[in-house]
Write a protein that holds these residues in place. Structure first.
Motif, PDB file in Angstrom:
ATOM      1  N   GLY A  68       0.816  -1.213   0.000  1.00 56.46           N
ATOM      2  CA  GLY A  68       0.000   0.000   0.000  1.00 56.46           C
ATOM      3  C   GLY A  68       0.847   1.259   0.000  1.00 56.46           C
ATOM      4  O   GLY A  68       0.569   2.214  -0.733  1.00 56.46           O
ATOM      5  N   PHE A  69       1.895   1.271   0.811  1.00 58.19           N
ATOM      6  CA  PHE A  69       2.782   2.438   0.838  1.00 58.19           C
ATOM      7  C   PHE A  69       3.485   2.627  -0.506  1.00 58.19           C
ATOM      8  O   PHE A  69       3.662   3.756  -0.968  1.00 58.19           O
ATOM      9  N   GLU A  70       3.874   1.529  -1.130  1.00 53.90           N
ATOM     10  CA  GLU A  70       4.522   1.620  -2.445  1.00 53.90           C
ATOM     11  C   GLU A  70       3.550   2.190  -3.470  1.00 53.90           C
ATOM     12  O   GLU A  70       3.917   3.034  -4.298  1.00 53.90           O
ATOM     13  N   ARG A  71       2.291   1.748  -3.422  1.00 49.64           N
ATOM     14  CA  ARG A  71       1.285   2.252  -4.362  1.00 49.64           C
ATOM     15  C   ARG A  71       0.982   3.725  -4.105  1.00 49.64           C
ATOM     16  O   ARG A  71       0.833   4.513  -5.041  1.00 49.64           O
ATOM     17  N   LEU A  72       0.911   4.098  -2.826  1.00 47.96           N
ATOM     18  CA  LEU A  72       0.661   5.502  -2.498  1.00 47.96           C
ATOM     19  C   LEU A  72       1.780   6.384  -3.047  1.00 47.96           C
ATOM     20  O   LEU A  72       1.522   7.425  -3.658  1.00 47.96           O
ATOM     21  N   TYR A  73       3.022   5.965  -2.841  1.00 52.94           N
ATOM     22  CA  TYR A  73       4.147   6.745  -3.346  1.00 52.94           C
ATOM     23  C   TYR A  73       4.086   6.871  -4.870  1.00 52.94           C
ATOM     24  O   TYR A  73       4.303   7.959  -5.423  1.00 52.94           O
ATOM     25  N   THR A  74       3.773   5.789  -5.545  1.00 52.97           N
ATOM     26  CA  THR A  74       3.684   5.815  -7.013  1.00 52.97           C
ATOM     27  C   THR A  74       2.636   6.825  -7.472  1.00 52.97           C
ATOM     28  O   THR A  74       2.868   7.594  -8.410  1.00 52.97           O
ATOM     29  N   ARG A  75       1.504   6.846  -6.794  1.00 50.06           N
ATOM     30  CA  ARG A  75       0.433   7.792  -7.161  1.00 50.06           C
ATOM     31  C   ARG A  75       0.841   9.243  -6.892  1.00 50.06           C
ATOM     32  O   ARG A  75       0.597  10.131  -7.700  1.00 50.06           O
ATOM     33  N   LEU A  76       1.445   9.473  -5.739  1.00 48.52           N
ATOM     34  CA  LEU A  76       1.860  10.837  -5.400  1.00 48.52           C
ATOM     35  C   LEU A  76       2.935  11.330  -6.361  1.00 48.52           C
ATOM     36  O   LEU A  76       2.891  12.476  -6.826  1.00 48.52           O
ATOM     37  N   ARG A  77       3.878  10.476  -6.665  1.00 44.89           N
ATOM     38  CA  ARG A  77       4.967  10.863  -7.569  1.00 44.89           C
ATOM     39  C   ARG A  77       4.424  11.176  -8.958  1.00 44.89           C
ATOM     40  O   ARG A  77       4.821  12.162  -9.580  1.00 44.89           O
ATOM     41  N   ALA A  78       3.502  10.340  -9.452  1.00 43.05           N
ATOM     42  CA  ALA A  78       2.921  10.563 -10.776  1.00 43.05           C
ATOM     43  C   ALA A  78       2.150  11.887 -10.808  1.00 43.05           C
ATOM     44  O   ALA A  78       2.281  12.673 -11.754  1.00 43.05           O
ATOM     45  N   LYS A 116       2.166   0.403  10.607  1.00 41.75           N
ATOM     46  CA  LYS A 116       3.426   1.145  10.648  1.00 41.75           C
ATOM     47  C   LYS A 116       3.829   1.488  12.082  1.00 41.75           C
ATOM     48  O   LYS A 116       5.013   1.530  12.412  1.00 41.75           O
ATOM     49  N   HIS A 117       2.847   1.721  12.933  1.00 41.69           N
ATOM     50  CA  HIS A 117       3.130   2.138  14.307  1.00 41.69           C
ATOM     51  C   HIS A 117       3.186   0.968  15.288  1.00 41.69           C
ATOM     52  O   HIS A 117       3.317   1.175  16.489  1.00 41.69           O
ATOM     53  N   ARG A 118       3.099  -0.247  14.738  1.00 40.70           N
ATOM     54  CA  ARG A 118       3.218  -1.432  15.589  1.00 40.70           C
ATOM     55  C   ARG A 118       4.687  -1.665  15.934  1.00 40.70           C
ATOM     56  O   ARG A 118       5.561  -1.500  15.076  1.00 40.70           O
ATOM     57  N   PRO A 119       5.005  -2.018  17.190  1.00 39.75           N
ATOM     58  CA  PRO A 119       6.402  -2.288  17.544  1.00 39.75           C
ATOM     59  C   PRO A 119       7.016  -3.352  16.638  1.00 39.75           C
ATOM     60  O   PRO A 119       6.379  -4.362  16.336  1.00 39.75           O
ATOM     61  N   GLY A 120       8.233  -3.088  16.173  1.00 41.45           N
ATOM     62  CA  GLY A 120       8.933  -4.043  15.327  1.00 41.45           C
ATOM     63  C   GLY A 120       8.620  -3.946  13.846  1.00 41.45           C
ATOM     64  O   GLY A 120       9.100  -4.761  13.060  1.00 41.45           O
ATOM     65  N   ALA A 121       7.828  -2.946  13.461  1.00 36.38           N
ATOM     66  CA  ALA A 121       7.432  -2.817  12.050  1.00 36.38           C
ATOM     67  C   ALA A 121       8.418  -1.951  11.279  1.00 36.38           C
ATOM     68  O   ALA A 121       8.034  -1.040  10.544  1.00 36.38           O
ATOM     69  N   ASP A 122       9.696  -2.251  11.423  1.00 37.79           N
ATOM     70  CA  ASP A 122      10.737  -1.429  10.802  1.00 37.79           C
ATOM     71  C   ASP A 122      10.626  -1.385   9.280  1.00 37.79           C
ATOM     72  O   ASP A 122      10.859  -0.351   8.663  1.00 37.79           O
ATOM     73  N   ARG A 123      10.276  -2.506   8.668  1.00 33.17           N
ATOM     74  CA  ARG A 123      10.163  -2.532   7.203  1.00 33.17           C
ATOM     75  C   ARG A 123       9.070  -1.591   6.716  1.00 33.17           C
ATOM     76  O   ARG A 123       9.186  -0.982   5.656  1.00 33.17           O
ATOM     77  N   ALA A 128       7.192   3.411   4.141  1.00 38.32           N
ATOM     78  CA  ALA A 128       6.396   4.639   4.186  1.00 38.32           C
ATOM     79  C   ALA A 128       7.217   5.878   3.848  1.00 38.32           C
ATOM     80  O   ALA A 128       6.673   6.892   3.397  1.00 38.32           O
ATOM     81  N   ASP A 129       8.538   5.807   4.051  1.00 37.54           N
ATOM     82  CA  ASP A 129       9.386   6.992   3.902  1.00 37.54           C
ATOM     83  C   ASP A 129       9.280   7.694   2.548  1.00 37.54           C
ATOM     84  O   ASP A 129       9.189   8.924   2.508  1.00 37.54           O
ATOM     85  N   PRO A 130       9.313   6.982   1.412  1.00 37.08           N
ATOM     86  CA  PRO A 130       9.292   7.699   0.134  1.00 37.08           C
ATOM     87  C   PRO A 130       8.067   8.598  -0.048  1.00 37.08           C
ATOM     88  O   PRO A 130       8.194   9.723  -0.538  1.00 37.08           O
ATOM     89  N   ALA A 131       6.883   8.125   0.354  1.00 36.71           N
ATOM     90  CA  ALA A 131       5.679   8.948   0.206  1.00 36.71           C
ATOM     91  C   ALA A 131       5.762  10.194   1.074  1.00 36.71           C
ATOM     92  O   ALA A 131       5.441  11.308   0.629  1.00 36.71           O
ATOM     93  N   PHE A 132       6.204  10.036   2.318  1.00 32.59           N
ATOM     94  CA  PHE A 132       6.294  11.190   3.204  1.00 32.59           C
ATOM     95  C   PHE A 132       7.444  12.114   2.810  1.00 32.59           C
ATOM     96  O   PHE A 132       7.321  13.337   2.892  1.00 32.59           O
ATOM     97  N   ASP A 133       8.541  11.531   2.339  1.00 33.27           N
ATOM     98  CA  ASP A 133       9.656  12.361   1.876  1.00 33.27           C
ATOM     99  C   ASP A 133       9.233  13.227   0.697  1.00 33.27           C
ATOM    100  O   ASP A 133       9.657  14.384   0.572  1.00 33.27           O
TER     101      ASP A 133
END
Length: 199
Positions: A68-78, A116-123, A128-133
């Motif tokens: 989902g985060f990858e798809r969100l980033y793709t949409r925002l970038r486009a 994303k906010h669950r403990p241990g969800a580092d991946r 999520a970083d690219p969309a927020f960046d």
């Protein structure tokens, strides 16, 4: 015959088929109803087959959120790219793309943020970083152009993010008609920029 012997173990595109079925289930029934066994039954494999890719239900949910985060980033970038080089058109297009994603994939977006906010969800944090960046880079562009006040882009962008989430929540809650979305985006962007403009 037991189900395990009736259904094939192998599936050419098992991982992608499971993710697609999981997203359909998420949209139709919510996260709580999502079951690896039911997904296996839906795509016609043994109930043990999904564990080749997802050792448990949480691993599947995390993979769904990551996609989902990858798809969100793709949409925002486009949206940002298609809007050209100027700050205001890029901001408007990106805000519209985010809100459309949030209203078309509301259950997925909720899963993305809770996971994303669950403990241990580092991946997921990394995913999520690219969309927020992208959003923070847009804020920086506005600052460099003198359209937005100087300061930490995350702090400046909090109001924008809250506005986007708020509009999406109103649409998803049937409090605002989806056909009013374009006008709301225009108003939201105008008010954000006016409120965040340097004194």
């Amino acid at each position: 015959m037991p189900e395990a012997t009736q259904r094939p173990y192998h599936h050419g595109q098992l991982r992608s088929a499971l993710l697609a079925a999981a997203e359909r289930s998420l949209r139709a029934h919510g996260e709580e109803q999502l079951s690896l066994r039911e997904l296996a039954r839906e795509i016609g494999v043994s109930h043990a087959a999904p564990r080749r890719h997802f050792p448990d239900r949480q691993a599947l949910l995390d993979a769904l959120a990551e996609a989902g985060f990858e798809r969100l980033y793709t949409r925002l970038r486009a949206a940002c790219t298609e809007a050209g080089d100027d700050f205001l058109p890029r901001l408007r297009a990106t805000v519209a793309a985010y809100i459309r994603f949030a209203t078309e994939d509301a259950a997925l977006l909720e899963l993305m943020f809770t996971s994303k906010h669950r403990p241990g969800a580092d991946r997921l944090v990394v995913a999520a970083d690219p969309a927020f960046d992208l959003m923070y880079d847009l804020i920086k562009q506005g600052q460099a152009a003198g359209e937005l006040v100087e300061g930490d882009p995350e702090r400046v962008g909090v109001v924008l993010f809250a506005t986007m989430q708020g509009i999406a929540t109103l649409v998803n809650g049937d409090m605002v008609k989806p056909e009013l979305l374009d006008g709301l985006v225009d108003t939201a962007v105008e008010q954000f920029v006016r409120g965040a403009r340097p004194a």
